[in-house]
Design an enzyme around this catalytic site. Structure first.
Site, short mmCIF file in Angstrom:
data_model
loop_
_atom_site.label_atom_id
_atom_site.label_comp_id
_atom_site.label_asym_id
_atom_site.label_seq_id
_atom_site.Cartn_x
_atom_site.Cartn_y
_atom_site.Cartn_z
N LYS A 170 38.19 39.75 43.04
CA LYS A 170 38.58 40.01 44.43
C LYS A 170 37.53 39.48 45.40
CE LYS A 170 41.69 44.00 44.30
NZ LYS A 170 41.87 45.40 44.72
N GLU B 49 43.19 49.62 44.15
CA GLU B 49 42.38 49.86 45.34
C GLU B 49 42.97 49.05 46.50
OE1 GLU B 49 37.95 49.88 44.80
OE2 GLU B 49 38.52 49.05 42.86
N ARG C 285 41.90 42.64 29.83
CA ARG C 285 42.37 42.22 31.14
C ARG C 285 42.94 40.81 31.03
NH1 ARG C 285 37.86 42.31 35.43
NH2 ARG C 285 39.42 41.14 36.59
#
Length: 791
Positions: free
Chosen positions: A505, A275, A495
């Site tokens: 983020k 993104e 992850r």
């Protein structure tokens, strides 16, 4: 084994015990509702509710857990072969699964099926014995070398030649033959093979790097072997059971898969879909390694696809950064695309979804949607007429409905145990221009709607993502299924989290926006831009990621020391050595002529040949030199190897010096300078070796540089666990030393150049450097703790 009457009478446990499962397996099966339902159905379908022998029961259990869902129509036929003992081994059953999954809904000839599964093939003990003898004869040398450790390989050789042989007889004959050839097992035969370590380089004085901590053997393996080939995307079962739960897998029809393979020529297609709403961090390095790496390893293609469905959070700055970092990390996209490139196709498919009765326009507020989902209640507008939803969706597209007053929702399964099937939002209204598509649209697709469709439109073969997306598999495949679109193979991996930092983020953005750090590329952050500025190489990051592997284990918080290990591994090979003094203390060598400067040979590359002139650089030695303040004490001790009054040390690459006098300031506390004598014959053999920087002449000062020492940004290993996580910031995470002295050869260093400052660590020239003043960032210290402190 005694079972309580109330548990065994007429229950699934009773059924499972009757078919020969041991009690532990039976009880573990009951703990999984999906397996329990499958196995109960298989037992009834096979007609063995009154029980059967253990061999048949184990095969039925395999059918319940592994049977290809695209061939359910053929399951009764297979069960008949099992109950009649025409199929009696796991090998035959696996062959049956493969045959039936490839036929799917098609009819087939029983003769072909029986040939594929070895039905009626009887392999005599004499045949097995003859094959075992042949295998032993061909591999005798290896058997004598490896002894009993070769047992499994021999079994594989025999089974390859005789796939339908009784495995118990095969094992018995191999064991007997091994005993005949080798005799009794020894203690060495029972030991596990030792893991081979990487060869250590020759020991070098003052070399404190990670060579003494070998990389785990897993790093030498191919991590991509776990993924199937594209042509297998119809074979995969609808559900595969992992340790604690089943997960959905794709299941294309043969026609859909054939068309896909024709479009792709059978190549692997992956995608890296960030993104553009922030800077990439080290977790994205793993995502890049998995997707780009698989495509590269299989000779395929990987898209860089910007997941730009939220115009409010996206910036051109982030898009440019991502492209730059992907290239820096060593990956070359097959094509750069945007989800917004497909806005028209996504809109048209949304209209088709409504027409098929699988979507509706909803007017609930976000709070109402949340409440109804929690109660598993249908929206009041869920059953509105298709024509009405089509009309309203067109009005949404044309900007005729206010923002927040309507959404398009997928009509999924509000009674599911999976919250990601509770009528997810497909489109919402946003009167915000898009950075890529401009002001053409005022409705934007959601991630859950767009992601899987664009994967399909781009013919992605392997859709790879992290484990938090696992529960979205259901909606991913549901949407592709109801639109009759090609389904990629979805696989989630753990992850990557690293200790002593934050990866969210939102938290990273907070640190940057509120100036707790000096921007997205602050060297203390685990952003890739920050690591790059700190002097970390992309190859070291990729080696670190490769070593972690691609697993589904959800405990992937890796100690920072492991990353530092890989950084040292590379910089020890590539960064030339030089000398810098951080806290200079003046030393006057009284028996050296004033103004005399001697150029000494200092070794750039400790492992290079002494005949290689490029392995050396010139270091001026003069009457005045500077040493680290920490390398001098007024009081000596046995465990101290620095300089002290009356004591000698060796100046690296130069001469031994002996402290003869200490000049104090007027307060008799602070030291102004040290006076010493040097031994040009080098007959003195002090234990201590220290680094230094000379004053080239009385007219020229030493090269003054700024050095920034970076440490862990947070004190605790997992700061995100703390409610007040900002209070955990390490106040010493950045220390600026403005008056360090460097050797003159560093004067021409350029931004990005890396060096090992002897005894201090590895450093890189920072972008803040100017022609008048060099700035160095410490990449990592010399001392390594990986292998001593954890994973």
């Amino acid at each position: 084994m005694e079972v309580k009457e109330e548990e065994s009478s007429g229950t699934p446990l009773d059924l499972f015990l009757k078919i020969g499962l041991d009690e532990r397996t039976a009880r573990n099966t009951i703990a999984n509702n999906k397996v329990t339902n499958n196995l109960t159905a298989v037992i009834h379908e096979a007609g063995v509710t009154e029980g059967c022998n253990r061999t048949i029961g184990n095969l039925l259990y395999m059918v319940a857990t592994k049977y290809p869902a695209n061939a359910l129509i053929h399951r009764p036929t297979l069960l008949g072969y099992i109950v009649s003992t025409k199929i009696k081994t796991p090998a035959q059953l696996e062959a049956a699964f493969s045959f039936l999954s490839s036929t799917a809904s098609e009819s087939f000839e029983l003769k072909e099926f029986e040939e594929a599964c070895g039905v009626g093939v009887e392999v005599s003990e004499e045949d097995i014995e003859q094959t075992v003898n042949e295998v032993f004869k061909q591999n005798k040398g290896l058997i004598l070398e490896l002894r009993y450790r070769i047992n499994g390989d021999l079994f594989g050789h025999v089974r390859k030649r005789l796939p339908w042989a009784d495995p118990k007889i095969v094992k018995k004959l191999i064991d007997a033959k091994l005993y005949e050839l080798l005799g009794e097992r020894t203690a060495a035969d029972n030991e596990k093979p030792s893991k081979q370590k990487k060869e250590k380089p020759a020991k070098v004085e003052d070399k404190k790097v990670a060579d003494e901590n070998p990389v785990p053997p897993s790093e030498d393996l191919n991590p991509f072997l776990i993924f199937p080939n594209p042509e297998e995307n119809f074979k995969v079962h609808t559900e595969v059971f992992f340790s604690d739960r089943p997960v959905l897998r794709c299941c294309n029809t043969k026609e859909v898969l054939d068309k896909h393979l024709k479009r792709t020529s059978g190549k692997v297609y992956t995608r890296f879909p960030p993104e553009p709403n922030g800077y990439l961090h080290i977790g994205h390095a793993k995502a890049m390694f998995v997707s780009f790496g698989l495509a590269k390893e299989r000779g395929g293609c990987c898209y860089l696809r910007y997941d730009d469905t939220n115009p409010e959070a996206e910036k051109k700055e982030y898009i440019d950064h991502i492209e730059e970092i992907v290239e820096w990390m060593g990956w070359k996209p097959f094509k750069i695309t945007y989800t917004s490139d497909y806005f028209q196709e996504l809109y048209e498919l949304a209209v088709e979804l409504i027409r098929r009765g699988h979507a509706y326009v909803d007017h609930q507020t976000p709070e109402e949607i949340k409440e109804y989902r929690e109660k598993k209640m249908d929206s009041p507008w869920r059953d509105r007429p298709i024509a009405e939803s089509l009309k309203l969706f067109e009005e949404m597209r044309r900007g005729m409905i206010e923002e927040g007053k309507a959404t398009l929702r997928m009509k999924q399964d509000m009674r599911s145990d999976n919250g990601n099937m509770y009528d997810l939002i497909a489109y919402r209204i946003k009167f915000t221009p898009h950075p890529h598509s401009g002001d053409k649209w005022c409705i934007y697709p959601s991630y859950d709607y767009a992601h899987c469709i664009v994967d399909s439109l781009e013919d992605v073969t392997h859709s790879l993502c992290t484990l938090e997306f696992e529960t979205r598999r259901a909606s991913y495949y549901w949407l592709l299924h109801v639109l009759d679109l090609y389904q990629p193979y979805v696989w989630e991996y753990s992850r990557l989290n690293v200790t002593n930092t934050v990866m969210s983020k939102r938290k990273l953005n907070f640190l940057v926006t509120n100036k707790h750090v000096d921007g997205w590329d602050d060297p203390r952050l685990m952003t890739l831009a920050g690591l790059k500025r700190r002097g970390v190489t992309s190859t070291a990051i990729n080696a670190f990621v490769r070593g972690i592997g691609i697993t589904r284990s959800d405990c992937s918080t890796i100690r920072l020391e492991r990353l530092e290990y890989h950084i040292r591994e590379e910089l020890n090979r590539t960064a030339p050595r030089t000398m810098v003094v951080l806290q200079p203390l003046k030393v006057v060598v009284t028996n050296l002529e004033s103004g005399l400067v001697m150029d000494l040979d200092a070794k750039k590359w400790p492992d290079a040949s002494t005949e290689d002139s490029s392995a050396f650089y010139k270091v001026p030695f003069s009457r005045v030199v500077y040493i680290e303040q920490s390398d001098f004490r007024m009081k000596d001790s046995k465990d101290y190897y620095g300089l002290a009054p009356g004591k000698s040390v060796l100046l690296r690459y130069a001469f031994p010096i002996k402290c003869t006098e200490v000049v104090l300031a007027d307060d008799n506390k602070s030291i102004v300078e040290i006076r010493a004598e040097y031994d040009p014959s080098k007959k003195t053999k002090p234990k201590g070796v220290i680094h230094w920087v000379a004053e080239p002449s009385r007219e020229v000062d030493p090269l003054s540089v700024e050095v920034r020492l970076f440490d862990k940004l947070f004190n605790s290993e997992n700061p995100a666990e703390h409610e007040d996580w900002l209070s955990d910031v390490n106040p010493q995470s950045k220390v600026v030393i403005s008056g360090a002295y460097a050797v003159p050869s560093l004067r021409d260093a350029a931004m990005g150049d890396r060096f090992q400052f002897e005894r201090l660590g590895y450093f890189v020239v920072d972008k803040d450097s100017t022609p008048e003043r060099l700035v160095f960032n410490r990449t990592v210290t010399l001392r390594d703790s990986y292998g001593k402190s954890g994973k």
